[in-house]
Design an enzyme around this catalytic site. Structure first.
Site, short mmCIF file in Angstrom:
data_model
loop_
_atom_site.label_atom_id
_atom_site.label_comp_id
_atom_site.label_asym_id
_atom_site.label_seq_id
_atom_site.Cartn_x
_atom_site.Cartn_y
_atom_site.Cartn_z
N CYS A 107 36.93 21.53 38.40
CA CYS A 107 37.31 22.80 39.02
C CYS A 107 36.51 23.05 40.30
O CYS A 107 36.73 22.37 41.29
CB CYS A 107 37.21 23.92 38.00
SG CYS A 107 38.27 25.31 38.43
N HIS A 204 38.94 22.22 32.22
CA HIS A 204 37.77 22.57 31.42
C HIS A 204 38.09 22.25 29.97
O HIS A 204 39.09 21.63 29.66
CB HIS A 204 37.49 24.08 31.53
CG HIS A 204 37.11 24.53 32.89
ND1 HIS A 204 35.85 24.36 33.42
CD2 HIS A 204 37.81 25.19 33.84
CE1 HIS A 204 35.79 24.88 34.62
NE2 HIS A 204 36.96 25.39 34.92
N1 GLN Z 1 36.07 29.37 42.31
C1 GLN Z 1 37.10 28.36 42.19
C2 GLN Z 1 38.49 28.92 42.12
O1 GLN Z 1 38.69 30.03 41.68
C3 GLN Z 1 36.81 27.47 40.98
C4 GLN Z 1 36.93 28.19 39.66
C5 GLN Z 1 36.39 27.40 38.50
O2 GLN Z 1 35.55 26.51 38.67
N2 GLN Z 1 36.82 27.69 37.29
O3 GLN Z 1 39.43 28.25 42.49
#
Ligand code: GLN
EC number: 6.3.5.13
Length: 252
Positions: A107, A204
């Site tokens: 992510c 995740h």
């Molecule tokens: N901040 C990033 C987004 O919203 C990654 C989010 C995350 O790692 N879950 O796209």
């Protein structure tokens, strides 16, 4: 029974012969159980008789460049932007990747491996290790993420959970990790990206607990082994079957 008693792990022995796994910036990049990726890799290596050393590197510490596997987790926009700045200034991850280390980003950790990403409305420079960039989508992508993985990697379907506002656009220098059947991933069609021994995903869960074959791919890349001894997959198979059944139920 405690987890420790059920799953004994040796003390980290360290030393040249150990498989060295670095978790980058747990103080900034760790959401939705991403720490589990390190635990799964270490455990699956240990069960194959490999000595393993796990190293957690906080964002105020220099990154060792001689490790075998580097892990980056997810993060909110602020920590993600700070993490990218510090990683660029540190320079160690670029050198490690150039030397052939395995890099696995989830992510936010995936987005910052690309050329640029958006955080809190501002465009931020990434590490530019993967030919991709991220912008913002019309909505947050939240929920299950699944799809068929690039057949060249020889893995069963991806299973995961996503929560991100970014959308990721792949250049010709990378291949998508998977074709999306549930969820959004990069853009609703593809999910994640890989090139050489660098691989990123929006999954995740943690990703390597839900996709043990992906953990073994990273271990094979790190060790050069063509194949690893099979392990008892009872619990991960159950988890995957439960998630697949849950997805099927929502489609009815
Ligand atoms: N901040 C990033 C987004 O919203 C990654 C989010 C995350 O790692 N879950 O796209």
């Amino acid at each position: 029974m405690s987890t420790e008693a059920a799953y004994p792990m040796p003390p980290s022995p360290g030393g040249e012969s150990s498989l060295r796994i670095v978790w980058i910036y747990p103080d900034l990049l760790s959401t939705y159980g991403d720490r589990g990726n390190m635990l799964i890799l270490a455990r699956r290596a240990y069960l194959r008789g490999m000595p393993v050393e796990t190293i957690e590197v906080r964002s105020d510490q220099p990154l060792p460049i001689s490790a075998d596997i580097y892990l980056l987790g997810g993060g909110e926009d602020g920590p993600q932007a700070l993490g990218a700045q510090r990683l660029i200034a540190d320079g160690g991850l670029r050198r490690a990747a150039q030397q052939g280390s395995v890099v696995f980003g989830v992510c936010a950790g995936y987005q910052l491996l690309g050329g640029s990403f958006f955080a809190k409305g501002a465009k931020c420079a990434g590490l530019d290790l993967l030919d991709l960039h991220s912008d913002r989508g019309p909505s947050r992508a939240v929920g299950e993420l699944a799809g068929a993985i690039d057949p060249r990697l020889g893995l069963p379907p991806l299973s995961g959970f996503e929560n991100h506002g970014g959308r990721t656009h792949l250049g010709s220098g990378v291949s998508p990790l998977a074709r999306v059947s549930t969820g959004i991933g990069n853009d609703g069609a593809t999910e994640g990206a890989w090139r050489g021994k660098l691989l990123g995903t929006y999954s995740h869960g943690p990703a390597l607990a839900r996709n043990p074959a992906l953990a073994d791919l990273l271990l094979r890349w790190a060790t050069g082994a063509h194949q690893l001894p099979p392990l008892d997959e009872t619990w991960s198979d159950r988890l995957r079957a439960e998630r697949t059944a849950a997805l099927a139920a929502t489609r009815q």
